[in-house]
Design a protein around this motif. Sequence first.
Motif, PDB file in Angstrom:
ATOM      1  N   PRO A  79       0.821   5.250  18.811  1.00 58.03           N
ATOM      2  CA  PRO A  79       0.085   4.891  20.038  1.00 58.03           C
ATOM      3  C   PRO A  79      -0.521   3.491  19.977  1.00 58.03           C
ATOM      4  N   ALA A  80      -0.751   2.979  18.759  1.00 59.50           N
ATOM      5  CA  ALA A  80      -1.400   1.663  18.645  1.00 59.50           C
ATOM      6  C   ALA A  80      -0.483   0.542  19.127  1.00 59.50           C
ATOM      7  N   GLU A  81       0.830   0.765  19.047  1.00 65.25           N
ATOM      8  CA  GLU A  81       1.757  -0.307  19.439  1.00 65.25           C
ATOM      9  C   GLU A  81       1.560  -0.700  20.908  1.00 65.25           C
ATOM     10  N   ALA A  82       1.457   0.320  21.761  1.00 60.89           N
ATOM     11  CA  ALA A  82       1.255   0.035  23.188  1.00 60.89           C
ATOM     12  C   ALA A  82      -0.105  -0.632  23.418  1.00 60.89           C
ATOM     13  N   MET A  83      -1.092  -0.189  22.658  1.00 65.31           N
ATOM     14  CA  MET A  83      -2.437  -0.765  22.838  1.00 65.31           C
ATOM     15  C   MET A  83      -2.469  -2.239  22.431  1.00 65.31           C
ATOM     16  N   VAL A  84      -1.708  -2.596  21.373  1.00 70.90           N
ATOM     17  CA  VAL A  84      -1.628  -4.005  20.966  1.00 70.90           C
ATOM     18  C   VAL A  84      -0.965  -4.809  22.081  1.00 70.90           C
ATOM     19  N   GLU A  85       0.102  -4.252  22.681  1.00 71.22           N
ATOM     20  CA  GLU A  85       0.779  -4.932  23.800  1.00 71.22           C
ATOM     21  C   GLU A  85      -0.197  -5.156  24.952  1.00 71.22           C
ATOM     22  N   GLU A  86      -1.087  -4.176  25.154  1.00 72.70           N
ATOM     23  CA  GLU A  86      -2.071  -4.299  26.251  1.00 72.70           C
ATOM     24  C   GLU A  86      -3.234  -5.211  25.881  1.00 72.70           C
ATOM     25  N   ARG A  87      -3.178  -5.791  24.664  1.00 74.19           N
ATOM     26  CA  ARG A  87      -4.212  -6.708  24.152  1.00 74.19           C
ATOM     27  C   ARG A  87      -5.564  -6.033  24.044  1.00 74.19           C
ATOM     28  N   LYS A  88      -5.578  -4.727  23.684  1.00 79.11           N
ATOM     29  CA  LYS A  88      -6.865  -4.064  23.437  1.00 79.11           C
ATOM     30  C   LYS A  88      -7.451  -4.576  22.133  1.00 79.11           C
ATOM     31  N   SER A  89      -8.777  -4.502  22.019  1.00 78.13           N
ATOM     32  CA  SER A  89      -9.430  -5.041  20.813  1.00 78.13           C
ATOM     33  C   SER A  89      -9.188  -4.120  19.620  1.00 78.13           C
ATOM     34  N   HIS A  90      -9.388  -4.675  18.432  1.00 75.96           N
ATOM     35  CA  HIS A  90      -9.197  -3.891  17.210  1.00 75.96           C
ATOM     36  C   HIS A  90     -10.092  -2.646  17.218  1.00 75.96           C
ATOM     37  N   SER A  91     -11.362  -2.842  17.579  1.00 76.13           N
ATOM     38  CA  SER A  91     -12.285  -1.697  17.521  1.00 76.13           C
ATOM     39  C   SER A  91     -11.895  -0.625  18.541  1.00 76.13           C
ATOM     40  N   ALA A  92     -11.418  -1.055  19.727  1.00 78.24           N
ATOM     41  CA  ALA A  92     -10.999  -0.081  20.736  1.00 78.24           C
ATOM     42  C   ALA A  92      -9.770   0.702  20.233  1.00 78.24           C
ATOM     43  N   ILE A  93      -8.853   0.003  19.596  1.00 77.27           N
ATOM     44  CA  ILE A  93      -7.648   0.669  19.073  1.00 77.27           C
ATOM     45  C   ILE A  93      -8.029   1.662  17.980  1.00 77.27           C
ATOM     46  N   MET A  94      -8.922   1.218  17.096  1.00 78.77           N
ATOM     47  CA  MET A  94      -9.355   2.087  15.986  1.00 78.77           C
ATOM     48  C   MET A  94     -10.016   3.354  16.530  1.00 78.77           C
ATOM     49  N   GLN A  95     -10.885   3.152  17.527  1.00 79.57           N
ATOM     50  CA  GLN A  95     -11.602   4.287  18.115  1.00 79.57           C
ATOM     51  C   GLN A  95     -10.616   5.273  18.741  1.00 79.57           C
ATOM     52  N   SER A  96      -9.665   4.721  19.455  1.00 79.34           N
ATOM     53  CA  SER A  96      -8.674   5.561  20.112  1.00 79.34           C
ATOM     54  C   SER A  96      -7.829   6.334  19.096  1.00 79.34           C
ATOM     55  N   PHE A 153       0.821  -1.212   0.000  1.00 80.45           N
ATOM     56  CA  PHE A 153       0.000   0.000   0.000  1.00 80.45           C
ATOM     57  C   PHE A 153       0.860   1.270   0.000  1.00 80.45           C
ATOM     58  N   SER A 154       2.103   1.180   0.473  1.00 83.26           N
ATOM     59  CA  SER A 154       2.997   2.336   0.362  1.00 83.26           C
ATOM     60  C   SER A 154       3.310   2.601  -1.108  1.00 83.26           C
ATOM     61  N   GLU A 155       3.622   1.530  -1.832  1.00 79.45           N
ATOM     62  CA  GLU A 155       3.919   1.681  -3.262  1.00 79.45           C
ATOM     63  C   GLU A 155       2.685   2.186  -4.006  1.00 79.45           C
ATOM     64  N   LEU A 156       1.539   1.664  -3.642  1.00 81.20           N
ATOM     65  CA  LEU A 156       0.300   2.035  -4.337  1.00 81.20           C
ATOM     66  C   LEU A 156      -0.060   3.497  -4.092  1.00 81.20           C
ATOM     67  N   SER A 157       0.125   3.954  -2.849  1.00 83.31           N
ATOM     68  CA  SER A 157      -0.287   5.320  -2.511  1.00 83.31           C
ATOM     69  C   SER A 157       0.826   6.339  -2.716  1.00 83.31           C
ATOM     70  N   GLY A 158       2.074   5.859  -2.854  1.00 84.80           N
ATOM     71  CA  GLY A 158       3.201   6.789  -2.996  1.00 84.80           C
ATOM     72  C   GLY A 158       3.554   7.452  -1.670  1.00 84.80           C
ATOM     73  N   THR A 159       3.073   6.900  -0.566  1.00 87.62           N
ATOM     74  CA  THR A 159       3.356   7.444   0.773  1.00 87.62           C
ATOM     75  C   THR A 159       3.855   6.300   1.656  1.00 87.62           C
ATOM     76  N   ASN A 160       4.846   6.597   2.518  1.00 83.14           N
ATOM     77  CA  ASN A 160       5.329   5.538   3.406  1.00 83.14           C
ATOM     78  C   ASN A 160       4.289   5.223   4.478  1.00 83.14           C
ATOM     79  N   LEU A 161       3.717   4.060   4.393  1.00 88.00           N
ATOM     80  CA  LEU A 161       2.700   3.663   5.367  1.00 88.00           C
ATOM     81  C   LEU A 161       3.237   2.553   6.261  1.00 88.00           C
ATOM     82  N   HIS A 162       3.021   2.710   7.545  1.00 87.27           N
ATOM     83  CA  HIS A 162       3.384   1.660   8.488  1.00 87.27           C
ATOM     84  C   HIS A 162       2.166   0.749   8.650  1.00 87.27           C
ATOM     85  N   CYS A 163       2.381  -0.427   9.205  1.00 87.02           N
ATOM     86  CA  CYS A 163       1.254  -1.360   9.367  1.00 87.02           C
ATOM     87  C   CYS A 163       1.355  -2.044  10.722  1.00 87.02           C
ATOM     88  N   ILE A 164       0.242  -2.070  11.427  1.00 88.11           N
ATOM     89  CA  ILE A 164       0.215  -2.729  12.744  1.00 88.11           C
ATOM     90  C   ILE A 164      -0.905  -3.758  12.758  1.00 88.11           C
TER      91      ILE A 164
END
Lengths: 220, 151
Positions: free
Chosen positions: A198-215, A163-174
């Motif tokens: 900020p999502a990295e810490a939330m993944v470590e805390e085992r927060k749900s996908h929807s909670a991470i997205m909302q945050s 998706f970085s190549e597709l968008s021409g922007t460096n995108l990270h992925c978590i």
Amino acid sequence: MINVADLISESSLPGNYFAPDAYVQGDFESGLIENRQGRRLLALPDTLLKGLYRGLASEVGPAAGMVLYNCGCKWGKNFFRRFSEEVSNYYQKPVEQMEMIELIQCLKQCWKAHGWGIIEPNFSYYQQGFLVVKVKHSAFASTVESAEKPSCYVEAGLLSAFFSELSGTNLHCIQTSCESLGASSNQFILGLATRLKPAEAMVEERKSHSAIMQSLCQER
Amino acid sequence: MITDIDSLLYQAEAEYLSHQDLANFKSQIFSLEKRLQIYETIRAKETEIFQNVANQLSSNFSQEPEKIRRALKHWLTILRYCGMAMLSENPLYLKHRILEWLPEQIKAHQMQDLEQNLFSLLQKRLKRILNSEQFSILQPYLEQAEAALLR
């Protein structure tokens, strides 16, 4: 008035380039598989992949995730180049000129034809600067052993580069959910590295996908 | 059908085919001849079939020429794949090559009404071009396409 003869002659009318029975060609005698353009495909047994993961974990410990993510990124760049070439050749137009729905459909069929799972990009968070990707029956999750957090690093790197190549922007992925942990699908969030931090810490805390997205969306 | 003939060919490696197998083989060849005729008719009359459909669609949806062109391209492709699936008696060919490919594009462009109308006109036209037996041979593949794309 529409002239059908002109319509037929001026446009190519191709179907699904990645239809599995057409895309993957095999020769039992030589034991080789290749795609419909004659390029070699490589089938990797689960045992080998699990061995590689274990070996890497024992060699570099906690850094294994980062190594695999970078491998995925490198692979993703090459994958995007090959994908673009093949799709452009077959549909007789550059990838940049394809409609997004057509391109995404190509990606979905390509993912499936390679046996990597059923991929579903979700552009609902586009305005917030994020892309969510869901993958069911992920081949990458099936080889993860005894993980304590989402661990499909190669898949995350692959998506990041594509998706970085597709968008021409460096995108990270978590990765926020993982089939290897009992989730119904692998889910990934793509965006600028600073926005995803900020999502990295939330993944470590085992927060749900929807909670991470909302945050993440609230932090804007 | 191709698979059926294949299996008979393999079987003939070990022994002469039985009467029943030969009858089956003849029936497959006879059926193939009919299917070839249908395929040739559709191929030869492709432009005529779709020009008629295009003219009627243009009067039904006069405000949307671009959408009509897009829908016509879809069904030109679908009928071509239906023809080959019918010729080889292989519904999976139709499924993988086109029916897993187009539904989301049709949905994204919000063209279901137009495509439904096109499908009805196409069926009517095919019924006039093909005799009833020929149409009944092609029909399952058209219905397979309708079920995947329009329902």
